[in-house]
Design an enzyme around this catalytic site. Structure first.
Site, short mmCIF file in Angstrom:
data_model
loop_
_atom_site.label_atom_id
_atom_site.label_comp_id
_atom_site.label_asym_id
_atom_site.label_seq_id
_atom_site.Cartn_x
_atom_site.Cartn_y
_atom_site.Cartn_z
N SER A 234 27.49 45.41 29.25
CA SER A 234 27.62 45.96 30.60
C SER A 234 27.27 47.44 30.59
O SER A 234 27.47 48.14 29.58
CB SER A 234 29.07 45.77 31.04
OG SER A 234 29.35 46.59 32.15
N TYR A 281 38.47 46.95 29.78
CA TYR A 281 37.31 46.06 29.89
C TYR A 281 36.08 46.74 29.29
O TYR A 281 35.38 46.18 28.44
CB TYR A 281 37.05 45.69 31.36
CG TYR A 281 35.72 45.00 31.56
CD1 TYR A 281 35.51 43.69 31.12
CD2 TYR A 281 34.63 45.67 32.13
CE1 TYR A 281 34.28 43.07 31.26
CE2 TYR A 281 33.40 45.06 32.29
CZ TYR A 281 33.23 43.76 31.84
OH TYR A 281 32.00 43.15 31.98
N LYS A 285 33.82 45.81 25.79
CA LYS A 285 32.36 45.61 25.66
C LYS A 285 31.80 46.55 24.58
O LYS A 285 30.94 46.15 23.78
CB LYS A 285 31.66 45.85 27.00
CG LYS A 285 31.96 44.80 28.05
CD LYS A 285 31.33 43.47 27.69
CE LYS A 285 31.78 42.35 28.60
NZ LYS A 285 31.36 41.03 28.15
N1 LIG Z 1 29.40 39.97 36.94
C1 LIG Z 1 29.26 41.24 36.59
O1 LIG Z 1 29.26 42.12 37.45
C2 LIG Z 1 29.06 41.63 35.15
C3 LIG Z 1 28.56 42.90 34.84
C4 LIG Z 1 28.40 43.25 33.51
C5 LIG Z 1 28.71 42.35 32.49
N2 LIG Z 1 29.20 41.12 32.82
C6 LIG Z 1 29.55 40.21 31.74
O2 LIG Z 1 28.79 39.03 31.88
C7 LIG Z 1 29.54 37.91 31.43
C8 LIG Z 1 29.55 36.85 32.52
O3 LIG Z 1 30.05 37.42 33.72
P1 LIG Z 1 30.21 36.54 35.03
O4 LIG Z 1 30.14 37.48 36.17
O5 LIG Z 1 29.31 35.38 35.00
O6 LIG Z 1 31.73 36.11 34.85
P2 LIG Z 1 32.41 34.70 35.21
O7 LIG Z 1 33.86 34.92 35.14
O8 LIG Z 1 31.84 34.17 36.48
O9 LIG Z 1 31.90 33.78 34.01
C9 LIG Z 1 32.53 33.76 32.75
C10 LIG Z 1 32.68 32.31 32.37
O10 LIG Z 1 33.28 32.27 31.08
C11 LIG Z 1 34.34 31.31 31.10
N3 LIG Z 1 35.27 31.76 30.06
C12 LIG Z 1 36.02 32.90 30.02
N4 LIG Z 1 36.74 32.93 28.89
C13 LIG Z 1 36.43 31.81 28.19
C14 LIG Z 1 36.82 31.28 26.95
N5 LIG Z 1 37.73 31.89 26.18
N6 LIG Z 1 36.28 30.12 26.54
C15 LIG Z 1 35.37 29.46 27.30
N7 LIG Z 1 34.97 29.90 28.50
C16 LIG Z 1 35.48 31.07 28.94
C17 LIG Z 1 34.88 31.33 32.50
O11 LIG Z 1 35.50 30.10 32.87
C18 LIG Z 1 33.61 31.55 33.32
O12 LIG Z 1 33.00 30.32 33.65
C19 LIG Z 1 30.92 38.44 31.06
O13 LIG Z 1 30.94 38.67 29.67
C20 LIG Z 1 31.00 39.75 31.79
O14 LIG Z 1 31.84 40.67 31.15
C21 LIG Z 1 29.37 40.74 34.12
#
Ligand SMILES: NC(=O)c1ccc[n+]([C@@H]2O[C@H](COP(=O)([O-])OP(=O)(O)OC[C@H]3O[C@@H](n4cnc5c(N)ncnc54)[C@H](O)[C@@H]3O)[C@@H](O)[C@H]2O)c1
Length: 476
Positions: A234, A281, A285
């Site tokens: 991120s 958070y 990362k």
């Molecule tokens: N959405 C954003 O704005 C953003 C920005 C920067 C980084 N990210 C990173 O991208 C990744 C995905 O983000 P997202 O927005 O799709 O989030 P999200 O919460 O929609 O998706 C994460 C998925 O991982 C699953 N999950 C969480 N912990 C788990 C575990 N222990 N075992 C199995 N499944 C698990 C959840 O059920 C979910 O389906 C994350 O690592 C997040 O930190 C997201």
């Protein structure tokens, strides 16, 4: 001779070698299809396409049913990768899998090509069952250990000490070794908790899943020889560097010394570390990246790409996939969507006194389909040997910034609805400006974001409008 285990039945072919009990594949139950909070329609009881695919290779997508994961799984299928999704559904719904499958099938039918395999296990990726899953995607062969120069010179080094004394190995029994080869050719890791605000209240929850979970998982991957890893990082890793007001270069956050040329062409050294991380958070990362960089430094056979997302927004143009979390959303556009649906009365704008054109925070909003394609580009670049180091970080953004007010206006215009706002103070952990420098991804990954903020607004409205009340109820 190679042999394969059927991932579904756990059965092995008659002539196969049986791995140890701890590694025998186990059936992992998949619960009944659940319904999403946003979609009311009945979901057809459509069995998943879990075919034999005994020799096919797969990309494992951990957290693949979430917002970014679901769009990435679709792009992988469209690009002909077989996909194994692991998700515990802690922040997503199994119904998403069916929508991915529908969209991928439509795409393949249109191009008259076969549909790649899509397999799913509902599982916390920290579960011990992950070992069984990795074992079931491995093939095993028994072969003779090649004689080393050492053993030829010192044949008695083959002596083995036993309880009753010293026995010599029979000369005609060359040492047999078991070779394991995984059919998982790459892993994309999305599984993490992602709320900045919640991470401040519950840091342990975040460190346990995001950091400890990943470390355990990496150990398992190493054991199974799966060393191609794409990590969801991120822009938050830039900490207070994001307040400089200039697009953020990858060298602003490195984990080992790194030489680079600055914008004036002078050679510089980036010093490891970063200043002013603002939340657990963000720290999770940064820690994950540091761990990955250390692993890659110790063993150059890893290929690890950390993709630093800026602000993912938008959704698939069909309106079938989008951001549909179980937990209360805290990102700007999903919050706007909840105001449009009437679930929330007003959009809070956090901070109107930032040093930006209209006082609201500036972000680099990247369409989630562009972002998803960035993962395919990272896999392709890694396979082609274009990734410059065993650990390499890339910004995935557009290189353009928009204020919160601009996003609000764009969604008001697109939806034709009034979206009420309330100006409140800055949120803990926020920064005023966060825009990507995108040249590294463009040159090394051959990837560039294509879509605009308007595209994002149109697609989000398409995803949301069915659930909105009639206009009269919303207009002021
Ligand atoms: N959405 C954003 O704005 C953003 C920005 C920067 C980084 N990210 C990173 O991208 C990744 C995905 O983000 P997202 O927005 O799709 O989030 P999200 O919460 O929609 O998706 C994460 C998925 O991982 C699953 N999950 C969480 N912990 C788990 C575990 N222990 N075992 C199995 N499944 C698990 C959840 O059920 C979910 O389906 C994350 O690592 C997040 O930190 C997201």
């Amino acid at each position: 001779m190679d042999c394969y285990f059927n991932a579904n039945t756990g059965a092995s072919s008659p002539s196969s070698f049986s791995p140890s009990v701890t590694e025998s594949p186990q059936a992992v139950s998949t619960p009944d299809t659940q319904r999403s909070a946003l979609f009311d329609e009945e979901i057809a009881a459509d069995p998943l396409d879990i075919g034999e695919n005994a020799s096919a290779s797969f990309i494992m997508v951990v957290g693949g049913l979430g917002y970014i994961g679901s769009h990435t799984v679709l792009e992988l299928l469209k690009a002909d990768y077989n996909v194994l999704v692991i998700d515990d559904l802690s922040n997503s719904y199994e119904s998403v899998l069916h929508r991915i499958k529908t969209l991928a099938a439509e795409h393949c039918a249109m191009l008259n090509k076969p549909m790649p395999a899509l397999q799913f296990q509902q599982l916390d990726y920290r579960s011990p069952l992950m070992r069984s899953i990795l074992a079931s995607y491995s093939s095993y062969s028994v072969c003779s250990k090649p004689a080393t120069a050492e053993s030829a010179r010192f044949p008695y080094s083959a002596l083995q000490r036993t309880d009753s004394g010293i026995d010599m190995e029979p000369e005609d029994a060359p040492e047999q070794i078991i070779q394991r080869q995984s059919r998982i050719t790459g892993v994309i890791h999305f599984a993490a908790y992602k709320s900045v605000e919640e991470s401040i209240r519950m840091p342990l929850k975040y460190y346990m899943n995001n950091v400890c979970g990943m470390v355990e998982f990496l150990g398992l991957l190493e054991e199974f020889g799966v060393k191609n890893f794409v990590f969801s990082s991120s822009a938050t890793v830039y900490g207070e560097g994001a307040n400089s007001g200039a697009p953020l270069r990858e060298e602003l956050c490195v984990h080992h010394h790194e030489g680079f040329f600055d914008s004036d062409g002078f050679e510089r050294q980036a010093i490891p570390g970063v200043m002013g991380l603002t939340s657990p958070y963000g720290r999770s990362k940064f820690m994950c990246e540091s761990i990955l960089a250390d692993i890659a430094r110790s063993d150059a056979s890893w290929s690890i790409t950390a993709l630093r997302y800026f602000n993912p927004v938008g959704c698939h143009e069909s309106g079938l996939l989008g951001e549909d979390p179980r937990q209360r959303p805290s990102n700007l556009i999903p919050v706007i969507a909840t105001v449009l649906t009437g679930a929330k009365p007003v959009l809070d704008i956090f901070g109107t006194d930032w040093n930006t054109p209209d006082g609201t925070a500036v972000r680099d909003f990247i369409h989630v389909v562009d972002l998803a394609q960035g993962h395919i580009a990272a896999l392709a670049a890694s396979a082609a040997g274009r990734v410059k180091a065993p650990f390499r970080a890339y910004n995935l953004g557009t290189g353009r910034g928009h204020t919160v007010r601009e996003v609000h206006k764009s969604l008001q215009i697109t939806s034709g609805r009034t979206i009420p706002v309330r100006e409140v103070g800055r949120r803990a952990g926020d920064v005023g400006f966060c825009v990507a420098e995108v040249r590294r991804a463009e040159t090394e990954l051959a990837w560039k974001a294509q879509k605009t903020l308007k595209d994002c607004a149109v697609d989000v409205w398409n995803f949301t409008k069915e659930r909105c009340p009639v206009p009269d109820e919303m207009e002021s």
